[in-house]
Design a protein around this motif. Structure first.
Motif, mmCIF file in Angstrom:
data_model
loop_
_atom_site.group_PDB
_atom_site.id
_atom_site.type_symbol
_atom_site.label_atom_id
_atom_site.label_comp_id
_atom_site.label_asym_id
_atom_site.label_seq_id
_atom_site.Cartn_x
_atom_site.Cartn_y
_atom_site.Cartn_z
ATOM 1 N N PHE A 24 0.852 -1.188 0.000
ATOM 2 C CA PHE A 24 0.000 0.000 0.000
ATOM 3 C C PHE A 24 0.883 1.232 0.000
ATOM 4 O O PHE A 24 1.838 1.329 0.770
ATOM 5 N N ALA A 34 1.753 -5.237 2.730
ATOM 6 C CA ALA A 34 0.707 -5.873 3.541
ATOM 7 C C ALA A 34 0.819 -7.393 3.460
ATOM 8 O O ALA A 34 0.772 -8.077 4.473
ATOM 9 N N SER A 54 -4.870 -10.388 13.794
ATOM 10 C CA SER A 54 -5.341 -9.196 13.095
ATOM 11 C C SER A 54 -4.141 -8.445 12.515
ATOM 12 O O SER A 54 -3.060 -8.431 13.094
ATOM 13 N N GLY A 55 -4.352 -7.891 11.340
ATOM 14 C CA GLY A 55 -3.296 -7.154 10.660
ATOM 15 C C GLY A 55 -2.395 -8.011 9.790
ATOM 16 O O GLY A 55 -1.412 -7.515 9.244
ATOM 17 N N CYS A 56 -2.719 -9.311 9.644
ATOM 18 C CA CYS A 56 -1.836 -10.179 8.849
ATOM 19 C C CYS A 56 -2.197 -10.138 7.368
ATOM 20 O O CYS A 56 -1.522 -10.764 6.552
ATOM 21 N N GLY A 57 -3.246 -9.408 7.008
ATOM 22 C CA GLY A 57 -3.552 -9.241 5.589
ATOM 23 C C GLY A 57 -4.691 -10.106 5.080
ATOM 24 O O GLY A 57 -4.860 -10.264 3.875
ATOM 25 N N LYS A 58 -5.498 -10.645 5.993
ATOM 26 C CA LYS A 58 -6.624 -11.495 5.572
ATOM 27 C C LYS A 58 -7.608 -10.715 4.702
ATOM 28 O O LYS A 58 -8.005 -11.166 3.628
ATOM 29 N N SER A 59 -7.992 -9.541 5.192
ATOM 30 C CA SER A 59 -8.962 -8.740 4.431
ATOM 31 C C SER A 59 -8.385 -8.340 3.084
ATOM 32 O O SER A 59 -9.088 -8.336 2.074
ATOM 33 N N THR A 60 -7.109 -8.013 3.081
ATOM 34 C CA THR A 60 -6.470 -7.612 1.829
ATOM 35 C C THR A 60 -6.544 -8.748 0.803
ATOM 36 O O THR A 60 -6.873 -8.518 -0.360
HETATM 37 N N1 ADP Z 1 -5.944 0.767 2.308
HETATM 38 C C1 ADP Z 1 -4.829 0.550 3.036
HETATM 39 N N2 ADP Z 1 -3.860 1.475 3.081
HETATM 40 C C2 ADP Z 1 -2.741 1.267 3.814
HETATM 41 N N3 ADP Z 1 -2.487 0.161 4.526
HETATM 42 C C3 ADP Z 1 -3.429 -0.801 4.520
HETATM 43 C C4 ADP Z 1 -4.645 -0.664 3.786
HETATM 44 N N4 ADP Z 1 -5.393 -1.784 3.971
HETATM 45 C C5 ADP Z 1 -4.654 -2.571 4.785
HETATM 46 N N5 ADP Z 1 -3.482 -1.996 5.115
HETATM 47 C C6 ADP Z 1 -2.436 -2.576 5.960
HETATM 48 O O1 ADP Z 1 -2.210 -3.896 5.543
HETATM 49 C C7 ADP Z 1 -2.068 -4.778 6.634
HETATM 50 C C8 ADP Z 1 -3.092 -5.889 6.552
HETATM 51 O O2 ADP Z 1 -4.377 -5.363 6.749
HETATM 52 P P1 ADP Z 1 -5.699 -6.243 6.681
HETATM 53 O O3 ADP Z 1 -5.742 -6.955 5.394
HETATM 54 O O4 ADP Z 1 -6.848 -5.363 6.978
HETATM 55 O O5 ADP Z 1 -5.468 -7.270 7.873
HETATM 56 P P2 ADP Z 1 -6.497 -8.226 8.610
HETATM 57 O O6 ADP Z 1 -7.761 -8.263 7.842
HETATM 58 O O7 ADP Z 1 -5.808 -9.548 8.674
HETATM 59 O O8 ADP Z 1 -6.679 -7.681 9.989
HETATM 60 C C9 ADP Z 1 -2.214 -3.951 7.885
HETATM 61 O O9 ADP Z 1 -0.931 -3.664 8.381
HETATM 62 C C10 ADP Z 1 -2.882 -2.704 7.413
HETATM 63 O O10 ADP Z 1 -2.498 -1.601 8.169
#
Ligand code: ADP
Ligand code: MG
Lengths: 271, 273
Positions: A24, A34, A54-60
């Motif tokens: 990102f 990420a 949390s924060g490992c990139g699952k949502s990404t």
């Molecule tokens: N739109 C974005 N801009 C900047 N950083 C992002 C964005 N989306 C996610 N991140 C970063 O990417 C990492 C993974 O985020 P995310 O996929 O939300 O994790 P999870 O769903 O596992 O909690 C985190 O460190 C988060 O801060």
């Protein structure tokens, strides 16, 4: 409406992630990685659960499958086609409520079909079918604002399924629900997966939820996000059991739970 | 056994923090504050504490309102004023709502129009009166133009901000259901933001009334404001006050109508809370 795909049979690979990375841009020339080099396959009609702290990139990862984010590098392959942008073949259910409050439950469920020009009579029929599947027949004409949180998530699930996607994507869909409702929803999801014949990719950080639902668990570690381990819960003997108590009492459940807890703890100590 | 918690709440204080108030208490309070207001006014005029020529007694003002309507055709002035507010406000809404929604939905549109709109917002509308009079003469046009300029830029900004606040998950849900840009703007963003647009309209309608009075006082021979300026020439303070009260009542009525409209248009929001 059913777009039967002759080429891919249940159990064959429908979705394939190959060496996906995502950075990102944080502005001023800085960026954050990420996820890095994520690869895994999902089989047709499986429930694949992406698990990790949390924060490992699952949502990404899930958002890239949905086409809501583009990977910085790597290949995303759905039924032999590259994923480029969002589409009706990958319906997403979010943790936050996404019901369209100005539409009745039925109109909510019909929304995707209307967008995709399904004839009104078929729309109505399919909507009623999926509203029944999630147990909301009595509330078909109610507004979402009249429903509880669990019921709203059921509307979101019915709305996505009625649109007949190849993949049902869910990002911590039960995360905002109270413990008892979550339990019910998890059992309902197993039943739905059996009846609706859909492939599900779901994100959670709840170990119990992952073991109960998953045919396949993709465990991710963080900084940057990587696949640490892929697990198929063999103790379920390839069966889907919609009774959570039964699954928990199966031999092999607690061993797997302990194993995953250890993985989680290793991640926690990385902070 | 007496429960100490319920024991305490049975002796409810009138002023309790964040505690709901009964309907009876609401009505009594609302009437009460006005009784106090008119009481002080009455007392001041009856005791001669103020000059009756500058501050006429409240009963005198009420009689004047009656006379204005029944004997002196004030209703036509009121009608003209209402007409100006409605026409100018509708014109402003027809421009501001589509433009504000498009600016809130498409950052590219915001990038084009916002530098223009925000600059205009800082220019006081009344400063355009001289030039509006030169351009449009003395007909209805300069008055309507003033109301329009005074309202439209604020309304655009309010609508844009509300549109930007439509939750991203709603839009992304629609995308993964296969909706395109047009459908998302029409069938998701617009209905999601509409309740807030109606609230913004309600706020800006009050502002329209303010500009109406300015326009009619400065540049009109008809309407409520013009009547008040005529009255000033003859030191008829009772008529000026009658005008103020009529404007207040009209404003309140329009506000209530908008509140009704909101409830009628968005029944699903009543369930919340
Ligand atoms: N739109 C974005 N801009 C900047 N950083 C992002 C964005 N989306 C996610 N991140 C970063 O990417 C990492 C993974 O985020 P995310 O996929 O939300 O994790 P999870 O769903 O596992 O909690 C985190 O460190 C988060 O801060
Ligand atoms: Mg997440």
């Amino acid at each position: 409406m059913a777009r039967t795909n002759e080429t891919i049979a249940p159990g064959e690979t429908i979705l394939s992630l190959q060496n996906i990375s995502k950075s990102f841009d944080l502005g001023r020339g800085r960026s954050v990685e990420a996820i890095s080099g994520v690869s895994f396959d999902v089989k047709k009609n499986d429930i694949c659960v992406i698990l990790g702290p949390s924060g490992c990139g699952k949502s990404t990862v899930l958002r890239m499958i949905a086409g809501l984010e583009t990977p910085t590098s790597g290949l995303l392959d759905l039924e032999g086609r590259q994923i480029a942008g969002p589409g009706r073949d990958r319906g997403m259910v979010f943790q936050a409520y996404t019901s369209f409050d100005w539409l009745s439950v039925r109109k909510n469920v019909e929304f995707g079909m209307k967008v995709n020009q399904v004839p009104a009579s078929e729309r109505r029929e399919r909507a009623d079918h999926f509203i029944e599947l999630v147990g909301l027949t009595k509330f078909a004409d109610a507004y979402p604002t009249q429903l509880s949180g669990g019921m709203r998530q059921r509307v979101a699930i019915a709305r996505t399924l009625a649109n007949d996607p190849e993949l049902l994507l869910m990002d911590e869909p039960f995360g905002a629900l109270d413990a008892e409702t979550r339990w019910h929803m998890q059992e309902l999801l197993v039943e739905i997966a059996e009846t609706a014949n859909t492939t599900i990719v779901m994100v959670t950080h709840d170990i119990e939820e992952a073991i109960f639902l998953a045919d396949q668990i993709v465990f991710m570690s963080r900084h940057p996000g990587r696949v640490k381990e892929e697990i198929r819960p063999e103790f379920k003997l390839g069966e889907r059991i919609a009774d959570k108590e039964k699954v928990i009492s199966l031999e092999g459940y607690s061993a797997l739970e302990r194993h995953i807890m250890r993985l989680m703890r290793e991640e926690g100590s990385k902070e | 056994m007496p429960d100490p918690v319920s024991d305490k709440s049975s002796r409810r204080k009138i002023f309790a923090i964040r505690q709901p108030v009964s309907r009876f208490q609401i009505i009594v309070s609302a009437i009460g504050i006005w009784v106090v207001f008119f009481g002080i006014w009455l007392l001041a005029t009856e005791t001669g504490a103020v000059n009756q020529l500058l501050v006429p007694a409240p009963q005198k003002v009420l009689v004047t309102i009656y006379e204005l309507f029944v004997e002196r055709g004030f209703a036509s002035d009121v009608g003209i004023s209402i007409g100006r507010v409605i026409v100018a406000f509708l014109a402003a809404s027809l421009v501001a709502i589509p433009l504000g929604v498009v600016m809130g939905a498409f950052p590219a549109a915001e990038a084009i129009f916002n530098p223009f709109v925000s600059a205009w917002r800082y220019l006081p509308a009344p400063s355009f009166i001289p030039v509006l009079l030169m351009w449009f003469g003395t007909g209805e046009a300069p008055k309507l133009a003033l109301l329009f300029i005074g309202v439209v830029f604020f309304l655009i900004t309010l609508v844009m901000d509300h549109t930007k606040n439509v939750r991203n998950e709603l839009i992304e849900t629609a995308l993964t259901l296969g909706a395109g840009r047009g459908t998302i703007v029409r069938s998701v963003i617009l209905p999601a933001v509409l309740p807030n647009i109606v609230v913004a309209m309600r706020q800006m309608l009050a502002v329209t009334w303010t500009y109406l009075v300015i326009a009619e006082i400065v540049a009109s021979t008809t309407g409520i404001g013009a009547m008040m300026m005529r009255a000033r020439r003859f030191l008829h303070t009772d008529e000026i006050m009658a005008g103020i009260i009529v404007i207040g009542v009209l404003g309140l009525t329009f506000d209530l109508l908008f509140d009704r409209l909101h409830r009628w248009l968005f029944p699903y929001l009543q369930e919340k809370r």
